[in-house]
Scaffold this active site. Sequence first.
Site, PDB file in Angstrom:
ATOM      1  N   GLY A  14      24.442   1.935  27.983  1.00 36.26           N
ATOM      2  CA  GLY A  14      24.753   2.854  26.901  1.00 36.26           C
ATOM      3  C   GLY A  14      25.428   2.136  25.755  1.00 36.26           C
ATOM      4  CG  ASP A 132      32.655  10.677  24.493  1.00 36.66           C
ATOM      5  OD1 ASP A 132      32.156  11.609  23.823  1.00 36.66           O
ATOM      6  OD2 ASP A 132      32.029   9.645  24.785  1.00 36.66           O
TER       7      ASP A 132
END
Length: 631
Positions: A14, A132
């Site tokens: 990612g 997040d």
Amino acid sequence: MDRRYELQRELGRGGMGVVWEARDTRLNRQVAIKELLFRNAMDPETQAQWVQRARREAQAIARIGHEHVVSVHDVIESDGQVWIVMEQVNPRSLADLLRDHERLPVGDTARIGLQVLRGLRAVHAAGVLHRDVKPHNVLFRKDARAVLMDFGIATFEGAAQVTRRHETVGTPQYLPPELATPWGGQQRSATPASDLWSFGVTLYETVEGRAPFRGPTPFEVLEAVRESALPEMQYAGPLRPLIEGLLVKDPEQRMTAARAEELLQHIAQETPSHGGLSHQGPYGPGRAGGGQGADGPDGPHGPAGGAGEQGNATRLVGRFSRLRPPRSGGVDGDGADRRRRTRRSALVGGVALAVLLGVGWYAMDGWDSEDTPSLQDSATYREARKRGYLAIGVKSDQPGLSEVVNEEKETYRGFDIEIAKAVAEYLGFEKIQFQTVNTASREYRLRKGDVDLIVASYSITPERKEQVDFAGPYNYAGQDFLVRKDAEEIDGREDLDGKKVCTVDKSTPVAGLKEYVPKAIRTMRSSYGKCVQDLLAGTVDAVSTDDIILAGYRSQYDKELKILDDQFSTEEYGIGIAKGDEALKSAVCDALAQVIADGDWTRLYREHLEPLFPERVIPRTPTLKECDEGQ
């Protein structure tokens, strides 16, 4: 990196870097290691900032210590990089599940949400803000417990500042409005309420199958977060007021974590009288109380009314919320049809009670009506009534699913067998004749009329739907590999290039092997049982089919065989029905829905499949989407 750890394979990649599966050679255990970024991937100043961010992530997690927060074992700094050594959890995230299944039922959403919220509260109690929270950062341990991870942008008291002023921190779709301020605007500081907003967006996406605030560009997404009203929810049911409370734009008016946990406990039915969370099978956390109740808002089958519509009984009664037919005596076709047409009056009282109690929610897909197909319209059904028994095609060599117990008496056992018996009972048949079918002959046997139904790990595919109809799906699986334990050189499907992999001709795994392991040498047999014997004899290197099937064989040869745990597909098992027999399909759909609503599906899974596959993450109650076709 420290020679103590051996990198084995990449688990995920990612924006923050790469996560590896690795072995701790000192303690002889499997771990996950997060490498923040590739060496020399950016200028020294930026790299130094990201290294500082990685160090801060490790500090943030290490100071929490909670069962629903990923554990950090070690931190290694080498050549300007930081490697974070963490516990190994299943690499499939909640986001992966949503990509595969679009959305989750309310019960599963509530249970996963409850665990994530408890982890988040522990994060806040340690003085940390995650910043997040999103489905990508919710993973699962092998016992199905959800864990919150990826604290790369977390902040806590005393943490060094990494982000620049006016830099947007977080993922736009999950960013709270107080932090979604355009450049140059007055941005507020992040608080625990900011994480709760992101948590609310995660719940919305999980149960509705889409994020609430979207746009073609990040700027437009942030604008929607700040200005747009919360889109109407179709499937949230009793989760609706909770999500609405978490997605209040003013952080000071937002629902508190304590109140959110209280509501989630109620929806998930986590009370002493219903038992706690349990692991049950192929999809998510197990159901409290053995099946019904907490599953209701989305299940077994469709959208539910919101909490503000509790007075509207028709929003709570599902087309597939059926009353079980009598267990004794045969039932003629007219009697079966009368039962199907007259259940509404019995259900209304139950719905009224459910509304008063706040439990027992059901999906609304339309009232039963005189338009419901009559079973007497089914030629297959009429022929079965005439002969006096229902003929059902099953497999004979799949432990846990369907296998012969006594060949002379032709007795079978397994999950599929019990599902078949429940369907037959619902249709009014006391007598069943099971017939062994193989993968290649299933469509032919249905077309010829040798069998009335097929319940045989029958994967629903577009090609097969051109030849037969399906009710279901009633179960889920994913393609994987069975190998010998002494084959140490085979640790993932990338190691099967040039190796002999056995599967069954005309099965769905054939296409999967061609696409995902094209360099493997495919060996075709007529049954997976024969493939397994070849594997034990050493004439093939692996067997590939659905993981549930492989788990059954592994249980028989636990000392010799292992599953690679490298799943690369999603299979949906349906009940095969002759093409065009809408009346029989409708009745079988009703039967499956009854099995789910009564909690029998959960019980049967736990009895037959869970012992074979205890590591399976996130059991899933089936969503009967094939039964929607034509409605």
